[in-house]
Scaffold this active site. Structure first.
Site, PDB file in Angstrom:
ATOM      1  N   ASN A 151     -16.091  23.937 -31.714  1.00 37.15           N
ATOM      2  CA  ASN A 151     -15.951  24.758 -33.132  1.00 37.15           C
ATOM      3  C   ASN A 151     -16.249  26.250 -32.682  1.00 37.15           C
ATOM      4  O   ASN A 151     -17.232  26.616 -33.348  1.00 37.15           O
ATOM      5  CB  ASN A 151     -16.545  23.952 -34.156  1.00 37.15           C
ATOM      6  CG  ASN A 151     -18.189  23.582 -33.650  1.00 37.15           C
ATOM      7  OD1 ASN A 151     -18.639  23.716 -32.859  1.00 37.15           O
ATOM      8  ND2 ASN A 151     -19.113  23.475 -34.874  1.00 37.15           N
ATOM      9  N   ASP A 203     -27.552  17.807 -30.540  1.00 38.86           N
ATOM     10  CA  ASP A 203     -26.706  18.564 -31.464  1.00 38.86           C
ATOM     11  C   ASP A 203     -27.320  19.683 -31.916  1.00 38.86           C
ATOM     12  O   ASP A 203     -27.239  20.053 -33.149  1.00 38.86           O
ATOM     13  CB  ASP A 203     -26.604  17.798 -32.702  1.00 38.86           C
ATOM     14  CG  ASP A 203     -25.499  18.230 -33.395  1.00 38.86           C
ATOM     15  OD1 ASP A 203     -24.767  19.319 -33.169  1.00 38.86           O
ATOM     16  OD2 ASP A 203     -25.338  17.505 -34.604  1.00 38.86           O
TER      17      ASP A 203
HETATM   18  O1  DOR Z   1     -25.422  19.764 -38.315  1.00 40.71           O
HETATM   19  C1  DOR Z   1     -24.151  20.239 -37.599  1.00 40.71           C
HETATM   20  N1  DOR Z   1     -24.100  21.319 -37.230  1.00 40.71           N
HETATM   21  N2  DOR Z   1     -23.353  19.223 -37.831  1.00 40.71           N
HETATM   22  C2  DOR Z   1     -22.158  19.405 -37.299  1.00 40.71           C
HETATM   23  O2  DOR Z   1     -21.435  18.425 -37.652  1.00 40.71           O
HETATM   24  C3  DOR Z   1     -21.761  20.704 -37.018  1.00 40.71           C
HETATM   25  C4  DOR Z   1     -22.772  21.649 -36.549  1.00 40.71           C
HETATM   26  C5  DOR Z   1     -22.365  22.843 -36.308  1.00 40.71           C
HETATM   27  O3  DOR Z   1     -21.552  23.169 -35.781  1.00 40.71           O
HETATM   28  O4  DOR Z   1     -23.451  23.782 -36.851  1.00 40.71           O
HETATM   29 ZN    ZN Z   2     -21.192  16.290 -35.100  1.00 41.42          ZN
HETATM   30 ZN    ZN Z   3     -22.520  18.727 -33.058  1.00 39.81          ZN
END
Ligand code: DOR
Ligand code: ZN
Ligand code: ZN
Length: 398
Positions: free
Chosen positions: A89, A279
Site C-alpha cells: 500500500n 503488521d
Molecule cells: O492497522 C493497519 N494498518 N491495518 C491495515 O490494514 C493497514 C495498515 C496500514 O497500512 O497502516
Molecule cells: Zn491487513
Molecule cells: Zn498490514
C-alpha cells in the site's frame, strides 16, 4: 571473529557456546573455547536465527514522512528481524513491473535487512482491475492487497488462478465490505475465501487473524489438508478491547474482545497459527491522538521478539524451538524466502536476545520514524542486542 559464550539451542536446551565466523561472515565452527583474533562477548544472550517478518509496512515510496526503507529496516534490525516482506500500500503501488522497480531501487539503495516486497493483487489496491500479475509473479514471492479486503470475488478468483499457476502465495487481509472492521467482516471474508481457495487449490495465507470463529474455520480447513496458513500478531495475543486507550492502540483488525484474544492464544498454542508477524504500520504523530480520530496501525518490529518471548516462552507455554519456528523458520519456508539457520557453513543470519534482563520500552529509544506503539512503558525480557545479516553486523547494542 568469535561470538563468545552465547546461549545456543541444542537438543531443547540453551547451552553456552562460541561461534566462529570467517572474514566473509560464514559460520566455520560452533563449539567451546574457540579462539580467534576478534571477540564479541554474548554471555547470557540467546543467539538464534534472525527473525522473519512477512507483514511490514515500510512507507516508501509515497509516505516517507511515516517511515522510510532506511528507518523501517533499521527498526527491523534493532528488533532482530533480518528478513521482511514489505506491504504494497504505497504510491506508486507495486502493481506493475515498472512500479515495483521504483520500490526495489529504494530497497537496493537503503535497506539494512533483506526485503522481499509483495506485489498488489489489484491496480492501486483499488479492487477494480488486476495488477500485472503474470509479469509480477516471477519476481515477487506473493501477492496481497493488504490494508483492504479484495471484495470483487471474480477478480480474487482470477488472482488465485494466476498465483496457483505460478506457485506463489496470496496473503489476505480478510475483510468483507460493508461490515466495517467488525468481527463479522473478518469471519465472513475468511469463510468465503477458504471455500474459493479450496476450489482453486492456491497457496493461501491469512494475515493478522483476530477472531475465534475465523480461527475455527482455518483450523478445520487445515485439518482437511488444504494449503492454508495463518499469522497472528503480538497485539492480538497480548491486548484486547479493554486495553484500548488512544490512537496507539488502534489498528485494523482492531483489538477484539477478551474471548477473541484468548481464542487467538489458543490457536497459537494448539498449532493452528503457523507463524507470527507484526503488521508494523507506522503513522505520524498528527495522524494519531484520540482513538476515534486516529488512523489504523501500530509499529511492532522493535517489540516483536521480546513481547512473545516474555508472554509465551518464559512461562513455558511455547518451547524455544517452537518460538524459532513461529518467528523465523515457518514464515521463511511458507513464502519461499531464505531460511536463517545457525549452522556451520551458513552465513551468519542471527540475533541475540537478552533473556536474562527486563527492559522497559521507551519512546526515546524508538528508531522507527514513527512512535505509534501500544507497548511504550511495557517491560519485557528478550530485547535484541545484536543482529547479523549475511555475516554483517546491522545492529549492535552490547
Ligand atoms: O492497522 C493497519 N494498518 N491495518 C491495515 O490494514 C493497514 C495498515 C496500514 O497500512 O497502516
Ligand atoms: Zn491487513
Ligand atoms: Zn498490514
Amino acid at each position: 571473529m568469535i561470538l563468545k559464550n552465547g546461549l545456543i539451542l541444542i537438543g531443547g536446551e540453551l547451552v553456552s557456546r562460541d561461534i566462529a565466523l570467517d572474514s566473509d561472515g560464514v559460520i566455520v565452527a560452533i563449539g567451546e573455547n574457540l579462539s580467534g583474533t576478534e571477540y564479541v562477548d554474548l554471555s547470557g544472550l540467546w543467539v538464534m536465527p534472525s527473525a522473519v517478518d512477512v507483514h511490514v509496512h515500510l512507507r516508501e515510496p509515497g509516505y516517507d514522512y511515516k517511515e522510510t526503507v532506511a528507518s523501517g529496516t533499521l527498526a527491523a534490525a534493532k528488533g532482530g528481524v533480518g528478513i521482511i516482506m514489505p506491504m504494497p500500500n504505497l504510491n506508486p503501488c507495486p502493481d506493475s513491473v515498472a512500479n515495483l522497480k521504483v520500490q526495489q531501487d529504494i530497497i537496493d539503495r537503503d535497506a539494512v535487512v533483506k526485503c522481499y516486497p509483495f506485489a498488489s493483487v489489484t491496480k492501486g489496491e483499488m479492487g477494480a482491475e488486476l495488477s500485472d500479475l503474470t509479469e509480477l509473479a516471477p519476481i515477487v514471492k506473493a501477492f496481497t492487497d493488504d490494508g483492504k479486503g479484495v471484495n470483487n470475488l471474480e477478480l480474487l478468483r482470477k488472482a488465485m488462478e494466476i498465483a496457483k499457476q505460478n506457485g506463489i502465495v496470496i496473503a489476505s487481509h480478510a475483510e468483507a465490505e460493508n461490515l466495517g472492521t467488525t468481527p463479522e467482516a473478518e469471519i465472513v471474508a475468511v469463510g468465503r475465501e477458504i471455500e474459493m481457495a479450496k476450489e482453486v487449490g492456491v497457496k493461501y495465507h491469512f494475515c493478522h487473524i483476530s477472531t475465534a470463529k475465523a480461527y475455527e474455520y482455518i483450523r478445520k480447513a487445515k485439518a482437511e489438508g488444504y494449503d492454508i496458513t495463518v499469522e497472528a500478531c503480538p497485539h492480538h495475543l497480548l491486548l484486547c478491547d479493554r486495553d484500548i486507550k488512544d490512537g496507539n492502540t488502534k489498528m485494523n483488525p482492531p483489538l477484539r474482545s477478551r474471548e477473541d484474544m484468548l481464542a487467538t492464544v489458543e490457536a497459537l498454542l494448539d498449532g493452528t497459527v503457523d507463524m507470527l508477524a507484526t503488521d508494523h504500520a507506522p503513522h505520524a504523530k498528527h495522524e494519531k491522538g484520540e482513538y476515534s480520530k486516529s488512523l489504523n496501525g501500530i509499529i511492532g518490529l522493535e517489540t516483536f521478539l521480546p513481547s512473545i518471548y516474555t508472554h509465551f516462552v518464559m512461562n513455558g507455554q511455547i518451547s524455544h524451538e517452537r518460538f524459532v519456528e513461529l518467528v523465523s523458520t515457518a514464515p521463511a519456508k511458507r513464502f519461499g524466502l531464505p531460511v536463517p539457520e545457525l549452522k556451520v557453513g551458513a552465513k551468519a543470519n542471527l540475533c541475540a536476545l537478552d533473556i536474562a534482563s527486563a527492559h522497559t520500552y521507551t519512546e526515546s529509544e524508538i528508531v522507527s520514524l514513527s512512535t505509534n506503539s501500544p507497548f511504550i512503558g511495557y517491560t519485557f525480557y528478550g530485547f535484541n542486542k545484536l543482529t547479523m545479516v549475511d555475516g554483517k553486523v546491522v545492529w549492535q547494542n552490547l
